[in-house]
Design a protein around this motif. Structure first.
Motif, PDB file in Angstrom:
ATOM      1  N   ASN A  88      -4.279  -7.835  -2.991  1.00  0.00           N
ATOM      2  CA  ASN A  88      -3.316  -7.262  -3.938  1.00  0.00           C
ATOM      3  C   ASN A  88      -3.316  -8.064  -5.234  1.00  0.00           C
ATOM      4  OD1 ASN A  88      -1.843  -4.923  -2.816  1.00  0.00           O
ATOM      5  ND2 ASN A  88      -1.371  -6.346  -1.170  1.00  0.00           N
ATOM      6  N   SER A  93       0.084  -4.588   3.211  1.00  0.00           N
ATOM      7  CA  SER A  93      -1.225  -3.951   3.292  1.00  0.00           C
ATOM      8  C   SER A  93      -1.504  -3.559   4.738  1.00  0.00           C
ATOM      9  CB  SER A  93      -2.334  -4.878   2.804  1.00  0.00           C
ATOM     10  OG  SER A  93      -3.598  -4.261   2.984  1.00  0.00           O
ATOM     11  N   SER A 110      -3.277  -6.313   9.294  1.00  0.00           N
ATOM     12  CA  SER A 110      -2.342  -5.926   8.242  1.00  0.00           C
ATOM     13  C   SER A 110      -1.423  -7.100   7.955  1.00  0.00           C
ATOM     14  CB  SER A 110      -1.517  -4.712   8.663  1.00  0.00           C
ATOM     15  OG  SER A 110      -0.699  -5.040   9.772  1.00  0.00           O
ATOM     16  N   SER A 151      -4.556  -2.484   5.450  1.00  0.00           N
ATOM     17  CA  SER A 151      -6.011  -2.624   5.530  1.00  0.00           C
ATOM     18  C   SER A 151      -6.386  -4.010   6.040  1.00  0.00           C
ATOM     19  CB  SER A 151      -6.644  -2.422   4.153  1.00  0.00           C
ATOM     20  OG  SER A 151      -6.316  -1.159   3.632  1.00  0.00           O
ATOM     21  N   TYR A 159       4.227  -8.158  -0.888  1.00  0.00           N
ATOM     22  CA  TYR A 159       3.287  -7.056  -0.787  1.00  0.00           C
ATOM     23  C   TYR A 159       3.029  -6.721   0.672  1.00  0.00           C
ATOM     24  CZ  TYR A 159       2.402  -7.505  -5.709  1.00  0.00           C
ATOM     25  OH  TYR A 159       2.558  -7.523  -7.057  1.00  0.00           O
TER      26      TYR A 159
END
Length: 167
Positions: free
Chosen positions: A107, A48, A69, A50, A46
């Motif tokens: 996630n 990200s 991140s 954020s 995954y």
């Protein structure tokens, strides 16, 4: 060295590693190097962009921060945080350092918030005999600095008009 594993959802592991380093006999402390790492066990990974927060507590020394991140599509593991804590021992020189690390990954359910924790038994720091000072028993100085190094010294006290080694 101690390794503590926790789960981060269904496909990831959170690993907290703690290693005892040098000890300061005079200060009754030990250095503990630590790292908090997220590991992809299965899946394609995954990404990200954020920020996600993390925290760690190593023998009573607290740390926290955030990861801007992460990208597990190209990395199978990511170091979330690391450092070195100065851990104070008990007055008798013993210490078992409780170690905890958390990461709030985002996630779920495959990659979810998790915690890794355990205890690291530190090498006992020798403590010398105690003397009474201001009405309380406190450790006496049994180490002196000699040529830049701490060496054990004998402690003498006056007893019945003569100097004697304090046992």
């Amino acid at each position: 060295m101690a390794i503590f594993n926790g789960t981060l959802g269904t496909q990831y592991t959170l690993r907290l590693t703690a290693t005892q380093g040098t000890q300061n006999i005079a200060a009754n402390t030990s250095q503990v190097a630590w790292s908090l790492v997220a590991i992809r066990d299965t899946g394609t990974g995954y990404f990200s962009g954020s920020p996600t927060t993390w925290s760690a507590n190593i023998g009573g020394v607290a740390y926290s921060g955030s990861v801007a991140s992460y990208d597990f599509t190209v990395n199978s593991s990511i170091t979330i945080a690391s450092g070195t804590a100065t851990v104070a021992h008990n007055t008798d020189g013993t210490k078992t350092a409780a170690c905890t690390g958390t990461w709030n990954a985002n996630n779920a359910p495959q990659l979810a918030p998790g915690t890794a924790s355990g205890n690291l038994a530190l090498t006992r720091i020798p403590r010398g005999p105690k003397v009474e000072f201001n009405g309380a028993w406190v450790p006496s100085i049994t180490y002196v600095e000699f040529n830049g190094a701490w060496v054990q010294a004998l402690v003498y006290a006056e007893f019945n008009g003569a100097w004697a080694v304090v046992a």
